[in-house]
Write a protein that holds these residues in place. Sequence first.
Motif, mmCIF file in Angstrom:
data_model
loop_
_atom_site.group_PDB
_atom_site.id
_atom_site.type_symbol
_atom_site.label_atom_id
_atom_site.label_comp_id
_atom_site.label_asym_id
_atom_site.label_seq_id
_atom_site.Cartn_x
_atom_site.Cartn_y
_atom_site.Cartn_z
ATOM 1 N N ASP A 25 -0.529 7.025 14.942
ATOM 2 C CA ASP A 25 0.366 8.138 14.228
ATOM 3 C C ASP A 25 1.714 7.441 14.330
ATOM 4 O O ASP A 25 2.489 8.160 13.420
ATOM 5 C CB ASP A 25 0.065 9.398 14.954
ATOM 6 N N ALA A 26 2.254 6.713 15.113
ATOM 7 C CA ALA A 26 3.471 6.491 15.340
ATOM 8 C C ALA A 26 3.833 5.322 14.504
ATOM 9 O O ALA A 26 4.997 4.939 14.384
ATOM 10 C CB ALA A 26 3.893 6.206 16.704
ATOM 11 N N GLU A 27 2.764 4.744 13.596
ATOM 12 C CA GLU A 27 3.067 3.412 12.924
ATOM 13 C C GLU A 27 2.990 3.976 11.311
ATOM 14 O O GLU A 27 2.049 4.707 10.992
ATOM 15 C CB GLU A 27 2.184 2.415 13.259
ATOM 16 N N PRO A 28 3.718 3.383 10.438
ATOM 17 C CA PRO A 28 3.342 3.372 9.029
ATOM 18 C C PRO A 28 1.970 2.679 8.808
ATOM 19 O O PRO A 28 1.693 1.514 9.023
ATOM 20 C CB PRO A 28 4.566 2.727 8.463
ATOM 21 N N ALA A 29 1.167 3.522 7.992
ATOM 22 C CA ALA A 29 -0.023 2.833 7.641
ATOM 23 C C ALA A 29 -0.084 2.680 6.270
ATOM 24 O O ALA A 29 0.708 3.179 5.219
ATOM 25 C CB ALA A 29 -1.062 3.795 7.956
ATOM 26 N N GLN A 30 -1.221 1.692 5.994
ATOM 27 C CA GLN A 30 -1.357 1.450 4.557
ATOM 28 C C GLN A 30 -2.800 1.743 4.215
ATOM 29 O O GLN A 30 -3.737 1.888 5.279
ATOM 30 C CB GLN A 30 -1.310 -0.107 4.077
ATOM 31 N N ALA A 31 -3.185 1.768 2.951
ATOM 32 C CA ALA A 31 -4.764 2.338 2.785
ATOM 33 C C ALA A 31 -5.139 1.746 1.576
ATOM 34 O O ALA A 31 -4.286 1.338 0.381
ATOM 35 C CB ALA A 31 -4.837 3.716 2.697
ATOM 36 N N ARG A 32 -6.273 1.569 1.188
ATOM 37 C CA ARG A 32 -7.123 1.267 -0.059
ATOM 38 C C ARG A 32 -8.474 1.768 -0.058
ATOM 39 O O ARG A 32 -9.042 1.782 0.987
ATOM 40 C CB ARG A 32 -6.924 -0.163 -0.479
ATOM 41 N N GLY A 33 -8.934 1.737 -1.234
ATOM 42 C CA GLY A 33 -10.138 2.312 -1.321
ATOM 43 C C GLY A 33 -10.941 1.296 -2.237
ATOM 44 O O GLY A 33 -10.563 0.637 -3.009
ATOM 45 N N ALA A 34 -12.365 1.632 -2.006
ATOM 46 C CA ALA A 34 -13.317 0.553 -3.014
ATOM 47 C C ALA A 34 -14.265 1.128 -3.060
ATOM 48 O O ALA A 34 -15.057 2.116 -2.159
ATOM 49 C CB ALA A 34 -13.220 -0.987 -2.526
ATOM 50 N N ALA A 35 -15.297 0.824 -4.135
ATOM 51 C CA ALA A 35 -16.748 1.314 -4.217
ATOM 52 C C ALA A 35 -17.671 0.113 -4.154
ATOM 53 O O ALA A 35 -17.483 -0.772 -4.705
ATOM 54 C CB ALA A 35 -16.834 2.029 -5.492
#
Length: 557
Positions: free
Chosen positions: A524-534
């Motif tokens: 929670d204290a860190e900047p996060a990245q995200a991505r999705g795939a099917a």
Amino acid sequence: MTHPADIAPDDASPLLVWAEDGSPRSGRFGDVYFSKDDGLAETRAVFLQGCGLPDAWAGRSAFTVGELGFGTGLNIVALLDLWRRARRENGRLKVFSIEGFPLTREEAARALAAWPELAETAAGLLAVWPAGTPGFHRLDLPQWGATIDLAVGDARWALEQWSGAADAWFLDGFSPALNPGMWSPEIMALVAARSAPGARLATFTVAGAVRRGLAEHGFTVEKKPGHGRKRERLEARMAGEPRPERPVHVAVVGAGIAGAAVARALIAEGARVTVIEAERAGAGASGFPASLVTPRLDAGDALIAGFHAQALERAGSLYRALPGAVVAEGVLQLEQAPRDAVRFDKIAAQELWAEGAMQRLDAAACSRHLGEATARGGLMMALALAVRSDAILEPWLAGAEWVTGRVARLEPMTDGWRIRGEDDAVLIEADAVVLAAGWGTARLAPDLPLSPVAGQADWVEDEAAPGPSVPAAWGGYAAPTGRGMLYGATHDRGVETPEASDEASARNRATLGAALPQCAARVDAEPAQARGAASPFAPRRLTACPCAADGGPACSS
């Protein structure tokens, strides 16, 4: 289909004993593996010369040898030694061998030490000597252009499962009088069925039942002068002539891990491979910064569990050979439900796993491994891995040709497939097609029973590694990336075009916090990245291989 673990004896040891002269003997069958005085000379005379080697592989780009009775590995070491000295440039040697009662690496090393002239070749084989677990083990010897598939288990089971065709056979089980099961009419029929036209066969025995069994199934059998104190031996030849070699061209649609793995395997078999990808390697579900490589755990189905145990062993050997691919070894599977305790107990006790591969842990031991308190017990999967896709894709795709484009449809031809792009232009023609295009596979193979499953994972880039001390899975997962930690993942059925969202990220953080609250607080204290795939979901998670009536094979992985 029966798994070898279901038919293996409770004690699969050969009960090895050592004679006064240092030669190995099977206490189980009461027979010697070889004579220390002339064992190597006998192997060369009976099996290598008996199968016409090396002349039989002259001019061949690939040659396959089958063997009944791997034993100490002496026959195969002698074969490899000859192959190293007399193979065609870039030639490929494939060996299929069966052993019901495997020796350990240490026992084999002691036995093979009797032949110092084979020391270098023996060391190469011993370096990849497999665990004695039941099933198939692939041993790679790329330095010599050779692969060995060793089947540990019942000979009939192994021959029924193997789909190859041998150009030469070494029949070297213990004597028919002491080990009749290895020489039964059913075994001789299977050897014949797995023989290429013109295949050569050699054995030390001239027992009448063996001669008749081979002759009844298409072999021309001849007695030959024996070696040493043995008066006679057998040579046999299958009817027909070796088929002319024809290079196979395979198109692989998709350049993720699945497509790259297929390309690597086909190239290793000598095929010409063209990869077709609309974007870049790893643009789909393989584009996350890390992945967990874990087996499907099954406490009740030995066939499924055994397949995944062998697949994990093979995957591990391939990934470890790639610099930078393996980020961590060992994955802790935490209990999710009360029934998991009994289930994990059964899995840890399965004979499918090498010693120490599956270790049952209580909550206290799990807490020590994770670096934070947990009330859950678990299963430490010592051979499971965390890997980086970017370190895998490039080397595995390196030997393939490349076509950039989006495949619109497949058009069957009489002898293969025509692949057309979105403007209906022909992208390529090939003998066979493998579809490894994620959810895009459904559009190209509409008859397959596929449904989409979308997932989002999140990660933090922090070399201080805010994750647990070991990769962990529990329904969610936390995996090191080498530069931080990946966690997730959502699992949304029916979604074809996922987009990263704050809502999915919140679900992933909640999943992480439920199992590893201290880890979640650091994230929670860190900047996060995200991505999705099917990805496509198929019944029973099986690879689909439909055979077109008027075209070559098309497979979906």
